[in-house]
Design an enzyme around this catalytic site. Structure first.
Site, PDB file in Angstrom:
ATOM      1  N   ARG A 103    -121.206 -21.769 -46.442  1.00  0.00           N
ATOM      2  CA  ARG A 103    -121.082 -20.368 -46.045  1.00  0.00           C
ATOM      3  C   ARG A 103    -120.604 -19.482 -47.200  1.00  0.00           C
ATOM      4  O   ARG A 103    -120.149 -20.014 -48.232  1.00  0.00           O
ATOM      5  CB  ARG A 103    -120.233 -20.194 -44.780  1.00  0.00           C
ATOM      6  CG  ARG A 103    -118.758 -20.414 -44.964  1.00  0.00           C
ATOM      7  CD  ARG A 103    -117.987 -20.228 -43.679  1.00  0.00           C
ATOM      8  NE  ARG A 103    -116.651 -20.751 -43.908  1.00  0.00           N
ATOM      9  CZ  ARG A 103    -115.649 -20.682 -43.065  1.00  0.00           C
ATOM     10  NH1 ARG A 103    -115.836 -20.128 -41.895  1.00  0.00           N
ATOM     11  NH2 ARG A 103    -114.479 -21.172 -43.362  1.00  0.00           N
ATOM     12  N   ASN A 141    -117.589 -12.359 -41.937  1.00  0.00           N
ATOM     13  CA  ASN A 141    -116.342 -13.103 -41.764  1.00  0.00           C
ATOM     14  C   ASN A 141    -115.656 -13.243 -43.114  1.00  0.00           C
ATOM     15  O   ASN A 141    -116.233 -13.797 -44.054  1.00  0.00           O
ATOM     16  CB  ASN A 141    -116.660 -14.501 -41.222  1.00  0.00           C
ATOM     17  CG  ASN A 141    -115.429 -15.234 -40.751  1.00  0.00           C
ATOM     18  OD1 ASN A 141    -114.929 -14.968 -39.662  1.00  0.00           O
ATOM     19  ND2 ASN A 141    -114.922 -16.140 -41.558  1.00  0.00           N
ATOM     20  N   GLU A 142    -114.464 -12.689 -43.233  1.00  0.00           N
ATOM     21  CA  GLU A 142    -113.649 -12.833 -44.450  1.00  0.00           C
ATOM     22  C   GLU A 142    -114.450 -12.608 -45.732  1.00  0.00           C
ATOM     23  O   GLU A 142    -114.684 -13.543 -46.513  1.00  0.00           O
ATOM     24  CB  GLU A 142    -112.979 -14.213 -44.481  1.00  0.00           C
ATOM     25  CG  GLU A 142    -111.997 -14.419 -43.341  1.00  0.00           C
ATOM     26  CD  GLU A 142    -111.210 -15.732 -43.449  1.00  0.00           C
ATOM     27  OE1 GLU A 142    -111.648 -16.630 -44.196  1.00  0.00           O
ATOM     28  OE2 GLU A 142    -110.177 -15.856 -42.781  1.00  0.00           O
ATOM     29  N   GLU A 291    -107.700 -14.366 -36.093  1.00  0.00           N
ATOM     30  CA  GLU A 291    -107.614 -15.827 -36.145  1.00  0.00           C
ATOM     31  C   GLU A 291    -106.179 -16.218 -36.481  1.00  0.00           C
ATOM     32  O   GLU A 291    -105.540 -15.577 -37.314  1.00  0.00           O
ATOM     33  CB  GLU A 291    -108.495 -16.407 -37.260  1.00  0.00           C
ATOM     34  CG  GLU A 291    -109.959 -16.116 -37.115  1.00  0.00           C
ATOM     35  CD  GLU A 291    -110.793 -16.731 -38.248  1.00  0.00           C
ATOM     36  OE1 GLU A 291    -110.251 -17.542 -39.022  1.00  0.00           O
ATOM     37  OE2 GLU A 291    -111.969 -16.378 -38.348  1.00  0.00           O
ATOM     38  N   TRP A 299    -107.371 -27.382 -44.417  1.00  0.00           N
ATOM     39  CA  TRP A 299    -107.746 -27.081 -45.803  1.00  0.00           C
ATOM     40  C   TRP A 299    -106.566 -27.014 -46.767  1.00  0.00           C
ATOM     41  O   TRP A 299    -106.738 -26.721 -47.937  1.00  0.00           O
ATOM     42  CB  TRP A 299    -108.494 -25.744 -45.853  1.00  0.00           C
ATOM     43  CG  TRP A 299    -107.877 -24.658 -44.999  1.00  0.00           C
ATOM     44  CD1 TRP A 299    -108.327 -24.236 -43.779  1.00  0.00           C
ATOM     45  CD2 TRP A 299    -106.699 -23.875 -45.274  1.00  0.00           C
ATOM     46  NE1 TRP A 299    -107.507 -23.236 -43.278  1.00  0.00           N
ATOM     47  CE2 TRP A 299    -106.508 -22.996 -44.184  1.00  0.00           C
ATOM     48  CE3 TRP A 299    -105.788 -23.824 -46.330  1.00  0.00           C
ATOM     49  CZ2 TRP A 299    -105.443 -22.090 -44.109  1.00  0.00           C
ATOM     50  CZ3 TRP A 299    -104.726 -22.921 -46.269  1.00  0.00           C
ATOM     51  CH2 TRP A 299    -104.572 -22.072 -45.165  1.00  0.00           C
ATOM     52  N   GLU A 339    -115.120 -28.733 -40.821  1.00  0.00           N
ATOM     53  CA  GLU A 339    -113.756 -28.466 -40.331  1.00  0.00           C
ATOM     54  C   GLU A 339    -113.374 -29.358 -39.154  1.00  0.00           C
ATOM     55  O   GLU A 339    -112.658 -28.947 -38.242  1.00  0.00           O
ATOM     56  CB  GLU A 339    -113.652 -26.977 -39.956  1.00  0.00           C
ATOM     57  CG  GLU A 339    -113.866 -26.091 -41.170  1.00  0.00           C
ATOM     58  CD  GLU A 339    -113.893 -24.616 -40.839  1.00  0.00           C
ATOM     59  OE1 GLU A 339    -114.809 -24.198 -40.108  1.00  0.00           O
ATOM     60  OE2 GLU A 339    -113.013 -23.883 -41.302  1.00  0.00           O
ATOM     61  N   GLN A 340    -113.838 -30.602 -39.218  1.00  0.00           N
ATOM     62  CA  GLN A 340    -113.632 -31.530 -38.098  1.00  0.00           C
ATOM     63  C   GLN A 340    -112.160 -31.711 -37.729  1.00  0.00           C
ATOM     64  O   GLN A 340    -111.819 -31.857 -36.571  1.00  0.00           O
ATOM     65  CB  GLN A 340    -114.214 -32.901 -38.459  1.00  0.00           C
ATOM     66  CG  GLN A 340    -115.719 -32.928 -38.513  1.00  0.00           C
ATOM     67  CD  GLN A 340    -116.223 -34.150 -39.252  1.00  0.00           C
ATOM     68  OE1 GLN A 340    -115.807 -34.394 -40.384  1.00  0.00           O
ATOM     69  NE2 GLN A 340    -117.099 -34.906 -38.632  1.00  0.00           N
ATOM     70  N   HIS A 342    -109.544 -29.684 -38.259  1.00  0.00           N
ATOM     71  CA  HIS A 342    -108.722 -28.475 -38.068  1.00  0.00           C
ATOM     72  C   HIS A 342    -108.057 -28.505 -36.691  1.00  0.00           C
ATOM     73  O   HIS A 342    -108.587 -29.091 -35.742  1.00  0.00           O
ATOM     74  CB  HIS A 342    -109.618 -27.243 -38.186  1.00  0.00           C
ATOM     75  CG  HIS A 342    -108.888 -25.971 -38.482  1.00  0.00           C
ATOM     76  ND1 HIS A 342    -108.163 -25.298 -37.524  1.00  0.00           N
ATOM     77  CD2 HIS A 342    -108.766 -25.255 -39.621  1.00  0.00           C
ATOM     78  CE1 HIS A 342    -107.636 -24.205 -38.067  1.00  0.00           C
ATOM     79  NE2 HIS A 342    -107.989 -24.155 -39.351  1.00  0.00           N
TER      80      HIS A 342
HETATM   81  C1  GLA Z   1    -111.012 -18.982 -41.958  1.00  0.00           C
HETATM   82  C2  GLA Z   1    -112.357 -18.730 -41.291  1.00  0.00           C
HETATM   83  C3  GLA Z   1    -112.594 -19.568 -40.079  1.00  0.00           C
HETATM   84  C4  GLA Z   1    -112.096 -20.970 -40.296  1.00  0.00           C
HETATM   85  C5  GLA Z   1    -110.633 -20.931 -40.640  1.00  0.00           C
HETATM   86  C6  GLA Z   1    -110.023 -22.306 -40.786  1.00  0.00           C
HETATM   87  O1  GLA Z   1    -110.056 -18.115 -41.601  1.00  0.00           O
HETATM   88  O2  GLA Z   1    -112.541 -17.377 -40.954  1.00  0.00           O
HETATM   89  O3  GLA Z   1    -113.980 -19.566 -39.815  1.00  0.00           O
HETATM   90  O4  GLA Z   1    -112.821 -21.566 -41.318  1.00  0.00           O
HETATM   91  O5  GLA Z   1    -110.482 -20.264 -41.861  1.00  0.00           O
HETATM   92  O6  GLA Z   1    -108.653 -22.240 -41.049  1.00  0.00           O
END
Ligand code: GLA
Length: 672
Positions: A103, A141-142, A291, A299, A339-340, A342
């Site tokens: 991504r 997203n971000e 979030e 991570w 991200e399994q 998380h």
């Molecule tokens: C970011 C992303 C999410 C996810 C989280 C995991 O904030 O926006 O999609 O990957 O990290 O902590």
């Protein structure tokens, strides 16, 4: 108040969705963010759109009383797109193309990418723009990527031409005679990689900001053209991240949101409140916590679990600082994907994980709050502002002078003691209007524009107390040194009645004697020290350096400029004080600016924060025990004993007892 999670129905068979939604409901959730990475499910091949699954998921959410925030999926382009259009893939600094599948591998400035982004967003808007089950849109997203392709280089040159008008102007602002950098053709100007000319480096940051604003604009326009006017638009930012100027990029949004993760270790409310304050300051309005981590992430160096109860404190801490919504990321991890491991609310077995019970408790807290008031009608109202500037951060970070000099840490150096003293702060742009404040602090605002200068001077004229911290007022809007010593702007120099004769990066701490409120104490300046020179007979020296390197010895470390008829004054702080001395300084600043703390007593680890209802004397007082032990708060004399804790419906009755990580939310009338 909204409460929910990010949910990815596209990861799961539709037969599972009812159970997920049932569990969301029983955790008290009333909002869900979906679709922000679902491009390949919504458009599996070019031009072929499949929205029925999404419609079905939205319908199920809605019929269970869960509002929907729809994400546009552009942070994760599908493989068919990047494969057929490699020009949409981002080029790294070393010239390599980013790889598909992680991504954010797209070039936000690519016209081809923007065309495809517009198309998918328009299709989503066509299908859902008139859908009242949707309350808002999150774009992408971000945002984080910077592209280094030749195409971007050409765009940067065109941008510079647009901004500077002539090469003469650019050469002059950037002092390009230095090292033979003078440009005679726009095409000669490079994208800076690594250290470079300060003017060029700052301009490239401005360009990166423009790229994101333009990228976002394509989607904002597409949504506004076809969506209900009740649909708001947001983006989820990342706290202190400085890849672009957030004040500029948030202008086109209705609402700002951000993603708050602790990563390794535990949350420290003295330094996290200010990130909420920063986010609230982007548009000077409440925000969404789009979030946050359900226990742990995947991570970080050590993805430890938050302690039981800690997330509840974090939730109310965010609300106390202006969050109107809180969403966990994520509801349930896909079996595959990066991200399994998380944190999530639901496990691989489809059943609630232990953290779910805490999430459900927060859900029931929020239900109690929602049944007694409309949280969104209240906001933190503060008398203290700390100024923040991306330009200054970029300028300083490119030339730290002492590798430990971190402009965010300097801002925090003021924010932390205020938080410990129960004094709420706003963090606003260095260019913001300052009319509502009593005390304004400009910590390391190296790039100080004429707009800031005028605003600060007017603030002081009206009677405000302005603090100019280290490195403030050294440079102009082009990152060139101002031709006068700090504070280099004429109005501020006059009001300050002092200048910085010299700045010193320190190899050791320099002793500082403070004489602030008539008593003397000893402290140290760390990392950095500025030797101040009074310019006005009325300027008072309230701190001096001790014996150190010969140059600083006996010199002024903090000055108070002449006080005007309205009581306004400028305090120049040349020392980066140790924590104790900084605590004394901030206490003294609060005292001379007549700032009342939210709560008179200090209880280690217990936060007192407030939100005020608009046009009313009513406030919400949040008392949050961030510690792992029970705490008693003596409210006698401060609160009416009948004041009820909204979360428990119990009156405080003199002593409010809080268990470990416990929270009380009280509605109080400050007019009484
Ligand atoms: C970011 C992303 C999410 C996810 C989280 C995991 O904030 O926006 O999609 O990957 O990290 O902590």
């Amino acid at each position: 108040m909204y409460y929910g999670a990010a949910w990815y129905p596209e990861h799961w068979p539709a037969a599972r969705w009812d159970e997920d939604i049932r569990l969301m409901r029983s955790a008290g959730m009333n909002v869900c963010r979906i679709a922000e990475f679902a491009w390949s499910t919504m458009e599996p091949t070019e031009g072929y759109y499949t929205f029925d699954w999404l419609e079905c998921a939205i319908d199920k959410l809605h019929s269970n009383g869960i509002a929907v925030v729809l994400g546009t999926p552009t942070a994760a382009p599908p493989a068919w797109l990047t494969h057929h259009h490699p020009d949409t893939i981002a080029t790294e600094q070393d010239g390599r193309l980013a790889q598909h599948g992680n991504r954010c591998h797209y070039n936000p400035g690519s016209i081809t990418y923007q065309k495809y982004a517009r198309r998918i967003v328009e299709q989503m808007v066509k299908r859902f723009g008139h859908d009242p089950r949707i309350i808002g849109w999150q774009i992408d997203n971000e945002y984080n990527r910077v592209d280094y392709s030749e195409d971007t280089g050409r765009r940067f040159q065109a941008y510079l031409k647009d901004v500077y008008g002539s090469l003469d102007a650019l050469n002059s602002h950037w002092s390009t005679a230095y090292w033979s950098q003078s440009y005679s053709d726009w095409r000669e100007i490079p994208i800076p990689i690594g250290p470079h000319n300060p003017g060029l480096m700052l301009a490239f940051r401005h360009f990166a900001t423009r790229v994101w604003a333009d990228f976002q604009r394509v989607q904002v326009d597409s949504i506004r053209a076809g969506a209900l006017s009740s649909h708001w638009i947001t983006h989820n930012f990342m706290g202190w991240f400085d890849g672009f100027d957030h004040y500029v990029v948030s202008k086109d949004l209705d609402l700002v949101s951000w993603d708050w993760y602790v990563g390794s270790g535990h949350h420290d409310y003295l330094s996290t409140g200010v990130v909420h304050d920063l986010t609230r300051g982007l548009k000077r309005q409440n925000f969404w916590l789009m979030e946050t981590q359900p226990g742990c992430v995947n991570w970080s160096q050590n993805n430890n679990m938050l302690n039981k109860g800690e997330a509840r404190c974090m939730a109310w801490h965010a609300v106390a600082h202006g969050a109107d919504a809180l969403l966990y990321w994520q509801w349930r991890s896909a079996y595959g994907g990066q991200e399994q491991l998380h944190g999530s609310l639901i496990g691989a077995d489809g059943a609630p994980r232990p953290f779910y019970s805490e999430a459900a408790q927060i859900g029931s807290d929020i239900a109690a709050l929602n049944s007694s008031l409309d949280l969104s009608k209240s906001t933190p109202v503060n008398d203290v502002a700390i100024l923040h500037s991306y330009d200054s951060r970029w300028s300083i970070n490119a030339q730290r002078h002492n590798k430990s000099f971190d402009p965010v840490a300097v801002l925090n150096q003021y924010a932390r003691p205020f938080a410990a003293q129960n004094i709420g702060i706003d963090v606003v742009s260095a260019e913001a209007a300052l009319e509502t404040y009593k005390l304004v602090i400009a910590p390391a605002i190296a790039v100080l524009t004429e707009t800031s200068e005028a605003e600060m001077a007017a603030f002081v004229e009206r009677g405000g107390t302005l603090v100019l911290g280290v490195r403030t007022g050294q440079k102009d809007a082009y990152n060139a040194l101002l031709p006068a010593l700090q504070p280099g702007r004429p109005l501020l120099r006059k009001l300050a009645g002092a200048e910085v004769a010299e700045y010193y990066a320190l190899d050791d701490s320099a002793p500082v004697s403070l004489n602030l409120a008539g008593t003397t104490s000893e402290g140290e300046s760390k990392i950095w020290a500025e030797l101040l020179r009074p310019l006005d007979d009325a300027t008072k020296v309230v701190a001096t350096y001790g014996e150190f390197n010969g140059w600083l010895d006996g010199g002024a470390a903090i000055t108070v400029g002449p006080t005007n008829a309205n009581g306004g004054k400028v305090i120049v702080v040349g020392a980066l004080l140790d924590d104790d001395a900084q605590g004394e300084l901030t206490e003294w600043l609060a005292q001379i600016a007549s700032i009342e703390p939210v709560w008179p007593d200090h209880i280690e680890g217990v936060e007192f924060s407030r939100r005020r209802f608009k046009d009313s004397d009513e406030e919400l007082l949040f008392i949050i025990n961030h510690t792992r032990s029970a705490q008693d708060v003596n409210t006698a004399g401060s609160l009416d004993p009948a004041t009820v804790n909204i979360l428990t419906q119990q009156p405080v009755q003199g002593t409010l007892h809080l268990e470990a990580y416990d929270v009380a939310v009280l509605k109080i009338n400050i007019g009484v």
